[in-house]
Design a protein around this motif. Structure first.
Motif, mmCIF file in Angstrom:
data_model
loop_
_atom_site.group_PDB
_atom_site.id
_atom_site.type_symbol
_atom_site.label_atom_id
_atom_site.label_comp_id
_atom_site.label_asym_id
_atom_site.label_seq_id
_atom_site.Cartn_x
_atom_site.Cartn_y
_atom_site.Cartn_z
ATOM 1 N N PRO A 95 63.244 -104.959 28.131
ATOM 2 C CA PRO A 95 62.670 -103.674 27.715
ATOM 3 C C PRO A 95 63.422 -103.135 26.496
ATOM 4 C CG PRO A 95 63.146 -103.718 30.071
ATOM 5 C CD PRO A 95 63.829 -104.898 29.473
ATOM 6 N N GLU A 96 62.943 -102.032 25.995
ATOM 7 C CA GLU A 96 63.532 -101.481 24.771
ATOM 8 C C GLU A 96 64.345 -100.222 25.038
ATOM 9 O OE1 GLU A 96 61.663 -101.530 20.847
ATOM 10 O OE2 GLU A 96 61.315 -99.388 21.150
ATOM 11 N N ASN A 97 65.552 -100.225 24.493
ATOM 12 C CA ASN A 97 66.286 -98.973 24.393
ATOM 13 C C ASN A 97 65.988 -98.352 23.036
ATOM 14 O OD1 ASN A 97 67.809 -97.199 25.836
ATOM 15 N ND2 ASN A 97 69.735 -98.283 25.646
ATOM 16 N N GLY A 98 65.891 -99.197 22.006
ATOM 17 C CA GLY A 98 65.514 -98.726 20.685
ATOM 18 C C GLY A 98 66.620 -98.886 19.665
ATOM 19 N N TYR A 99 66.377 -98.381 18.472
ATOM 20 C CA TYR A 99 67.394 -98.421 17.416
ATOM 21 C C TYR A 99 68.411 -97.303 17.630
ATOM 22 C CZ TYR A 99 65.284 -102.013 14.505
ATOM 23 O OH TYR A 99 64.808 -103.214 14.034
ATOM 24 N N ARG A 100 69.659 -97.645 17.466
ATOM 25 C CA ARG A 100 70.731 -96.673 17.652
ATOM 26 C C ARG A 100 70.857 -95.792 16.414
ATOM 27 N NH1 ARG A 100 73.342 -98.551 22.309
ATOM 28 N NH2 ARG A 100 74.856 -96.857 22.170
ATOM 29 N N ASN A 101 71.081 -94.505 16.643
ATOM 30 C CA ASN A 101 71.253 -93.516 15.583
ATOM 31 C C ASN A 101 72.468 -92.658 15.902
ATOM 32 O OD1 ASN A 101 68.553 -93.921 14.091
ATOM 33 N ND2 ASN A 101 67.915 -93.619 16.201
ATOM 34 N N VAL A 102 73.013 -92.018 14.887
ATOM 35 C CA VAL A 102 74.250 -91.253 15.044
ATOM 36 C C VAL A 102 73.969 -89.763 15.158
ATOM 37 C CG1 VAL A 102 76.422 -90.572 13.935
ATOM 38 C CG2 VAL A 102 75.644 -92.949 13.806
ATOM 39 N N SER A 103 74.533 -89.139 16.179
ATOM 40 C CA SER A 103 74.518 -87.680 16.274
ATOM 41 C C SER A 103 75.957 -87.192 16.233
ATOM 42 C CB SER A 103 73.827 -87.195 17.556
ATOM 43 O OG SER A 103 74.639 -87.446 18.693
ATOM 44 N N ASN A 104 76.138 -85.983 15.703
ATOM 45 C CA ASN A 104 77.493 -85.417 15.624
ATOM 46 C C ASN A 104 77.404 -83.910 15.397
ATOM 47 O OD1 ASN A 104 78.410 -84.765 12.532
ATOM 48 N ND2 ASN A 104 76.789 -86.294 12.605
ATOM 49 N N ASN A 105 78.555 -83.279 15.335
ATOM 50 C CA ASN A 105 78.611 -81.830 15.123
ATOM 51 C C ASN A 105 79.208 -81.448 13.771
ATOM 52 O OD1 ASN A 105 77.452 -80.827 17.526
ATOM 53 N ND2 ASN A 105 79.321 -81.275 18.661
ATOM 54 N N ARG A 106 79.352 -82.452 12.911
ATOM 55 C CA ARG A 106 79.997 -82.172 11.626
ATOM 56 C C ARG A 106 79.008 -82.031 10.482
ATOM 57 N NH1 ARG A 106 85.061 -85.818 9.587
ATOM 58 N NH2 ARG A 106 83.442 -87.257 8.878
ATOM 59 N N GLY A 107 77.966 -82.848 10.480
ATOM 60 C CA GLY A 107 76.987 -82.788 9.403
ATOM 61 C C GLY A 107 76.192 -84.073 9.317
ATOM 62 N N PRO A 108 75.220 -84.143 8.396
ATOM 63 C CA PRO A 108 74.415 -85.355 8.227
ATOM 64 C C PRO A 108 75.289 -86.548 7.841
ATOM 65 C CG PRO A 108 73.430 -83.491 7.071
ATOM 66 C CD PRO A 108 74.799 -83.065 7.482
ATOM 67 N N VAL A 109 74.868 -87.721 8.257
ATOM 68 C CA VAL A 109 75.583 -88.956 7.922
ATOM 69 C C VAL A 109 74.713 -89.740 6.940
ATOM 70 C CG1 VAL A 109 76.563 -91.097 8.812
ATOM 71 C CG2 VAL A 109 76.712 -88.991 10.164
ATOM 72 N N THR A 110 74.995 -89.547 5.652
ATOM 73 C CA THR A 110 74.190 -90.174 4.602
ATOM 74 C C THR A 110 74.806 -91.473 4.112
ATOM 75 O OG1 THR A 110 73.401 -88.005 3.880
ATOM 76 C CG2 THR A 110 73.145 -89.824 2.330
ATOM 77 N N THR A 111 76.132 -91.508 4.013
ATOM 78 C CA THR A 111 76.848 -92.688 3.547
ATOM 79 C C THR A 111 77.937 -93.056 4.556
ATOM 80 O OG1 THR A 111 78.575 -91.472 2.347
ATOM 81 C CG2 THR A 111 76.501 -91.886 1.177
ATOM 82 N N PRO A 112 78.494 -94.264 4.474
ATOM 83 C CA PRO A 112 79.569 -94.645 5.391
ATOM 84 C C PRO A 112 80.750 -93.674 5.372
ATOM 85 C CG PRO A 112 78.738 -96.588 4.270
ATOM 86 C CD PRO A 112 78.063 -95.412 3.637
ATOM 87 N N ALA A 113 81.020 -93.075 4.232
ATOM 88 C CA ALA A 113 82.153 -92.155 4.115
ATOM 89 C C ALA A 113 82.006 -90.938 5.025
ATOM 90 C CB ALA A 113 82.315 -91.709 2.667
ATOM 91 N N ASP A 114 80.785 -90.610 5.388
ATOM 92 C CA ASP A 114 80.553 -89.434 6.229
ATOM 93 C C ASP A 114 81.059 -89.619 7.658
ATOM 94 O OD1 ASP A 114 79.306 -87.925 4.207
ATOM 95 O OD2 ASP A 114 77.399 -88.951 4.551
ATOM 96 N N LEU A 115 81.418 -90.835 8.019
ATOM 97 C CA LEU A 115 81.948 -91.095 9.359
ATOM 98 C C LEU A 115 83.479 -91.145 9.390
ATOM 99 C CD1 LEU A 115 79.425 -93.803 10.637
ATOM 100 C CD2 LEU A 115 79.702 -91.474 11.502
#
Length: 325
Positions: free
Chosen positions: A142-162
């Motif tokens: 079955p499908e869980n789906g594509y993983r996405n990032v949630s956080n409380n700091r801000g949007p994650v646009t580039t790798p540096a945002d993590l």
């Protein structure tokens, strides 16, 4: 005499009823997701169809939301026969089959259709067959789906945002390596404990498919969701092998056919409902970001693939890539 015959008839009916009830085989099906999740939808479909097609000779009792233990405990329970059927992320089976982690390498599958083709084809079925040495019968992915990032700091646009983010991760070594490489501070926390960990600030961020973010209500403790789609996350539906082999051929056919239909149904719903679920998360106050530099992420995580190959070989990775063409 009539009373005697009536009493005898009643006794016979009661005995027949008792024997019939004893003849029914009851199967325990367990998963970790809440009842609002599509895993429960799949489970209910499976239960209803198995019971109907077996004319009640097979019964299915569903235990959602980790009622029978954590993912690892449910898998152990299915292996030992305490649980008959378990559904869990494929990553949770890598303790037995480390090479199966290849399916969840970052950016392995460009789209769902490719993932389905590989999982349902020779490569995925080969992994299912390998589970039998551990006492498990693979029933589908079955499908869980594509993983996405949630956080409380801000949007994650580039790798540096993590960089510097305290990131909850699952037991996938590849994803642990990925977030470590991107400068986050990965911490393994069971999903059942994740809401509290986010609420209390033990971690700032997490990654899960859309449906899990919604069903576990992470929107209550996370402000931002970024659709990074950095890894496809399949589930595995498995059954205790001895239990399966102990069924009649007709019952085995019912189980395998219904499982295949249930997987197809759940995948279809996952696709159909994704945008609806995203809209629901936004309505709950989450800020959803679709502006992601995917090329930068894919370039940054290349060493994760090499680390995996160094530890597990490249046979399954190459087989997945070949089957994806």
């Amino acid at each position: 005499m009539k009373r005697l015959l009536a009493a005898t008839g009643l006794a016979t009916a009661v005995l027949f009823s008792a024997v019939t009830a004893q003849a029914a085989t009851t199967l325990k099906l367990a998963h970790a997701a809440p009842e609002s999740d599509l895993q429960q939808t799949l489970s209910v479909f499976f239960k209803e169809q198995v019971e109907a097609r077996s004319n009640g000779e097979l019964k299915v009792n569903i235990f959602p939301h980790g009622q029978l233990g954590s993912d690892s405990q449910m898998i152990d329970g299915a292996r030992s026969g305490i649980i008959d059927i378990a559904m869990s992320g494929l990553n949770n089976f890598t303790g037995m089959l480390p090479e199966a982690g290849a399916f969840t390498l970052p950016f392995m599958f460009p789209d769902r259709e490719t993932a389905y083709k590989v999982l349902d084809g020779e490569v995925g079925q080969g992994v299912s067959a390998s589970m039998e040495q551990f006492g498990l019968k693979g029933l589908g992915y079955p499908e869980n789906g594509y993983r996405n990032v949630s956080n409380n700091r801000g949007p994650v646009t580039t790798p540096a945002d993590l960089d510097g983010v305290r990131m909850r991760v699952n037991n996938s070594k590849a994803l642990n390596d990925m977030f470590d490489l991107l400068g986050a501070n990965p911490q393994q926390i069971p999903v059942a404990e994740l809401y509290t960990a986010l609420e209390t600030g033990v971690v700032d961020a997490q990654d899960h498919p859309i449906g899990v973010v919604l069903s576990f209500k992470f929107y209550e403790v996370q402000d931002y969701l970024t659709l990074t789609q950095h890894a496809y996350a399949p589930l595995a539906l498995v059954m205790n092998l001895d239990k399966f082999n102990g069924l009649s051929e007709d019952e085995q056919k019912i189980i395998t056919e219904v499982a295949a239909e249930a997987v197809a149904m759940q995948r279809e719903l996952s696709i159909e409902k994704e945008e609806e679920m995203i809209a629901e998360l936004e309505a709950e106050g989450m800020k959803v970001n679709r502006d992601v530099d995917s090329a930068a992420f894919q370039e940054a995580v290349k060493p994760v693939w090499q680390n995996f190959i160094d530890e597990n070989g490249d046979a399954l990775v190459n087989a997945i890539l070949e089957a994806s063409k």
